[in-house]
Design an enzyme around this catalytic site. Sequence first.
Site, PDB file in Angstrom:
ATOM      1  N   ASP A   1       0.462 -16.180  12.019  1.00  0.00           N
ATOM      2  CA  ASP A   1       1.135 -15.660  12.952  1.00  0.00           C
ATOM      3  C   ASP A   1       1.228 -17.021  13.793  1.00  0.00           C
ATOM      4  OD1 ASP A   1       2.111 -14.419  14.498  1.00  0.00           O
ATOM      5  OD2 ASP A   1      -0.093 -14.332  15.624  1.00  0.00           O
TER       6      ASP A   1
ATOM      7  N   ASP B   1       7.712 -12.067  17.455  1.00  0.00           N
ATOM      8  CA  ASP B   1       6.605 -12.341  16.716  1.00  0.00           C
ATOM      9  C   ASP B   1       6.100 -12.148  15.676  1.00  0.00           C
ATOM     10  OD1 ASP B   1       3.399 -12.476  17.391  1.00  0.00           O
ATOM     11  OD2 ASP B   1       3.841 -10.442  17.711  1.00  0.00           O
TER      12      ASP B   1
END
Length: 498
Positions: free
Chosen positions: A320, A103
């Site tokens: 993201d 992530d």
Amino acid sequence: MILPAIRSHHFPLLLLLPLVCFLVASSSITRAHGSAVIHVKYKFAGSQRSIVDLKAHDSLRQLRILTGVDLPLGGSGRPDGLGLYYARIGIGTPSKDYYLQVDTGSDIMWVNCIQCNECPKRSSLGIDLTLYNIEDSATGKLVSCDQEFCYAINGGPLDGCIANMSCPYLEIYGDGSSTAGYFVNDIVLYDRVSGDLETSSANGSVIFGCGATQSGNLGSSNEEALDGILGFGKANSSMISQLAASGKVENMFAHCLDGVNGGGIFAIGHVVQPKVNVTPLVPNQPHYNVNMTAIQVGHDFLNFTADMFDSADQKGTIIDSGTTLAYLPQMVYEPLVNEILSRQPNLKLQNVRDEYTCFQYSESLDEAFPNVTFHFENSVTLKVYPHEYLFPYSGLWCIGWQNSGLQSRDRMNMTLLGDLVLSNKLVVYDLENQTIGWTEYNCSSSIKVQDERTGMVHLVGSHYISSASHHISSASHLNAWFIMISTVLAALSHFSCC
């Protein structure tokens, strides 16, 4: 990550003492003590991509390198399977395999620990879950609460810290999930780029969390469980920052998620080809935030001002790769969706689950609906095509844009762009110069990274991890992913504290 941890909460060490004492009772531990490749697999490969599944995933939830690190991606890029990637990483001596969510919106790497009672024991993803045990690794060692790393991550000395006590930490994420445990330091294995489309084994020492207590979507009830999370955020505690600080890699990386063939490219190092246009990161923000200046639908600009993309507690737009969909403030979402749908006024709209705007359509999406172009500081643009922001659900086409005003209060007015808009683009994160940039690119091809010591340039190609779940040696591969939910914490001592 599903949605990034917009807020994290740190608690005094004393509040974690009951957990520390329990873990101490169950384990007494006194151990002292280049560029890479990561293979990534798509979490939902082989299954139909449901907007409900994707939204649920999003709602659950941071001496220089000799050359680059190649982190091969896997997973499905088909229209019925988008966005959720994970990786296999080798940890310890001897090395063991761990499957982690990777992530860019979270920082700390953590894995489930041997002391954990509420950790998942099995996964529906066809992988064998592994609990980390520091006693099984010749290179593993605890991080004490009086070490500099512990001071930095907790904002100063911890109340109640005594000699030989492990560094505890606790973070609670936007979806309410939490993970607790203690920090350890061990060897992480990865593949260093050593030539054109060639790699050699390398390793680096990384501090990460050993999760001892999980709750919410990180707990034992999670059927699609993994071993932990691999943070590629910009904080000093992230794996990329730690490897860069030790001179193993450059503090820059890039990914190219192949939305057509699946897999793609994930590389650490200085990307010299293709060139990308960059925009500055917004300073003093916990995520990769950039300043959006306008939104264009087809040839028309919507009537927005730049401050409409900010929220009360964060500035700019979050980029993201760990989030699947794209989230916009209500005052931005509604005009955008209305403008898109106005191009086909005869559509019979359906509201699915009170959250999704859907419709039936059998013709070409790209011919019937407009492109959406986001404009950023430094005249950088990001174009999203209809086949990228529309996807199927139960025989319907649904709008991928999501109204962040309908999320929890912590996410109100948040602007976040995830895989929905990042697929089929090379995205470069340059923490050396605090910029981020992208360009449309064929993610099934290759890019060029430069060896900072010799000046030589090497090819890094795309990868796709087979959906087969057989065990593969981790001696040379750090398999990377993409998604995320929430993450990380730690608390415990290897000596009696109670």
